[in-house]
Design a protein around this motif. Sequence first.
Motif, PDB file in Angstrom:
ATOM      1  N   ILE A 238      46.807  53.096  38.178  1.00 35.89           N
ATOM      2  CA  ILE A 238      48.116  52.552  38.532  1.00 35.89           C
ATOM      3  C   ILE A 238      48.094  52.238  40.025  1.00 35.89           C
ATOM      4  N   SER A 239      48.172  50.937  40.348  1.00 37.62           N
ATOM      5  CA  SER A 239      48.114  50.526  41.749  1.00 37.62           C
ATOM      6  C   SER A 239      49.480  50.664  42.406  1.00 37.62           C
ATOM      7  N   PHE A 240      49.478  50.644  43.725  1.00 36.24           N
ATOM      8  CA  PHE A 240      50.755  50.566  44.445  1.00 36.24           C
ATOM      9  C   PHE A 240      51.527  49.359  43.926  1.00 36.24           C
ATOM     10  N   GLY A 241      52.809  49.526  43.696  1.00 33.06           N
ATOM     11  CA  GLY A 241      53.634  48.416  43.242  1.00 33.06           C
ATOM     12  C   GLY A 241      53.602  48.211  41.742  1.00 33.06           C
ATOM     13  N   GLN A 242      52.770  48.997  41.049  1.00 32.50           N
ATOM     14  CA  GLN A 242      52.690  48.881  39.585  1.00 32.50           C
ATOM     15  C   GLN A 242      53.587  49.967  38.991  1.00 32.50           C
TER      16      GLN A 242
ATOM     17  N   LYS B 273      41.237  44.464  35.323  1.00 25.42           N
ATOM     18  CA  LYS B 273      41.679  45.379  36.391  1.00 25.42           C
ATOM     19  C   LYS B 273      41.380  46.816  35.983  1.00 25.42           C
ATOM     20  N   PRO B 274      40.855  47.611  36.914  1.00 27.84           N
ATOM     21  CA  PRO B 274      40.674  49.029  36.595  1.00 27.84           C
ATOM     22  C   PRO B 274      41.991  49.633  36.095  1.00 27.84           C
TER      23      PRO B 274
ATOM     24  N   GLN C   2      50.843  43.463  43.057  1.00 31.00           N
ATOM     25  CA  GLN C   2      51.304  42.086  43.272  1.00 31.00           C
ATOM     26  C   GLN C   2      50.201  41.244  43.925  1.00 31.00           C
ATOM     27  N   LYS C   3      49.528  41.834  44.909  1.00 33.02           N
ATOM     28  CA  LYS C   3      48.423  41.104  45.565  1.00 33.02           C
ATOM     29  C   LYS C   3      47.301  40.812  44.572  1.00 33.02           C
ATOM     30  N   PHE C   4      46.996  41.806  43.762  1.00 33.51           N
ATOM     31  CA  PHE C   4      45.928  41.641  42.782  1.00 33.51           C
ATOM     32  C   PHE C   4      46.219  40.452  41.869  1.00 33.51           C
ATOM     33  N   LEU C   5      47.468  40.354  41.407  1.00 33.30           N
ATOM     34  CA  LEU C   5      47.849  39.285  40.482  1.00 33.30           C
ATOM     35  C   LEU C   5      47.919  37.930  41.175  1.00 33.30           C
TER      36      LEU C   5
ATOM     37  N   VAL D  47      38.370  49.906  32.511  1.00 35.87           N
ATOM     38  CA  VAL D  47      38.897  48.639  33.024  1.00 35.87           C
ATOM     39  C   VAL D  47      39.625  47.968  31.865  1.00 35.87           C
ATOM     40  N   ASN D  48      40.797  47.420  32.140  1.00 41.43           N
ATOM     41  CA  ASN D  48      41.567  46.739  31.094  1.00 41.43           C
ATOM     42  C   ASN D  48      41.643  45.246  31.348  1.00 41.43           C
ATOM     43  N   CYS D  49      41.641  44.467  30.255  1.00 42.49           N
ATOM     44  CA  CYS D  49      41.998  43.058  30.366  1.00 42.49           C
ATOM     45  C   CYS D  49      43.518  42.977  30.365  1.00 42.49           C
ATOM     46  N   LEU D  50      44.085  42.354  31.393  1.00 40.09           N
ATOM     47  CA  LEU D  50      45.546  42.298  31.507  1.00 40.09           C
ATOM     48  C   LEU D  50      46.141  41.328  30.493  1.00 40.09           C
ATOM     49  N   GLN D  51      45.294  40.484  29.899  1.00 35.30           N
ATOM     50  CA  GLN D  51      45.801  39.507  28.933  1.00 35.30           C
ATOM     51  C   GLN D  51      45.722  39.998  27.485  1.00 35.30           C
TER      52      GLN D  51
END
Length: 256
Positions: free
Chosen positions: A167-171, A163-164, A52-55, A128-132
């Motif tokens: 799986i981040s916390f909250g994801q 974003k790498p 959530q912070k990342f976004l 790393v992935n493009c989130l879009q």
Amino acid sequence: MNQIDALSDLVVQSGKIVVFTGAGISTESGIPDFRSPGGIWDKFDPNEFTYQKFLSSEANRENYWQFSRDFWPTIVNAQPNPGHYAIAELYKIDKLDCVITQNVDGLHQESGVPEDRVIELHGTARWVNCLQCGKRYPRQEIQDRVEMGEKVPVCDACAGMLKPATISFGQPMPERETREAEARSSACDLFLVAGSSLVVYPAAQMPLIAKSSGARLVIVNLAATPHDGYADVLINEKIGPTLSSMVNEVKSRMEK
Ligand code: ZN
């Protein structure tokens, strides 16, 4: 009978082994357990690095990429250890169904387990992935851009957020991988835990799925786990020496 013999017996009798690995195997390659003292979350506050912070802001993404300059070299410089190679040997002698891992370091693939036999429950730090638009980049390429001064790298195809692929916390947990891991766990004949304390979901339930489907359960972990009571063989030793001895024993028995 010693424990290596007991483990080797089970491996010889099995043809479809699922190996489940956690931080304990990677620490033997010099990657500190995120959660332990001296680990990454001892140095950084995990609440600062949630999905959530990342976004939510450019400043947070900059913070994330700065943090990754500290974290990435540890991963990229790590080499597989004898534990990883012993698991790759199980593949070569046609005993391994797959590896399910909580680790993001890609060391199973490095050690010779084919990509399609590794299920990464927490994603991978190597990409790393493009989130879009979903474009994928080798991690090093993006880290190089950060080192060159790009504070918040964006996708060169669509300018989306990068974003790498961890799986981040909250994801949310990756659905396909989690389903696949459950299916493989329920279809194996031996479930071998190596270096996981089996406390985080969905890791915690996989051995139970295997066990209730009729598989044998082996746990190799330095510390106790909540599922030790279900284990057919329990070994509280380091992964590398234990699995190397097992593989040597299995191979010598198969030659006879
Ligand atoms: Zn894109």
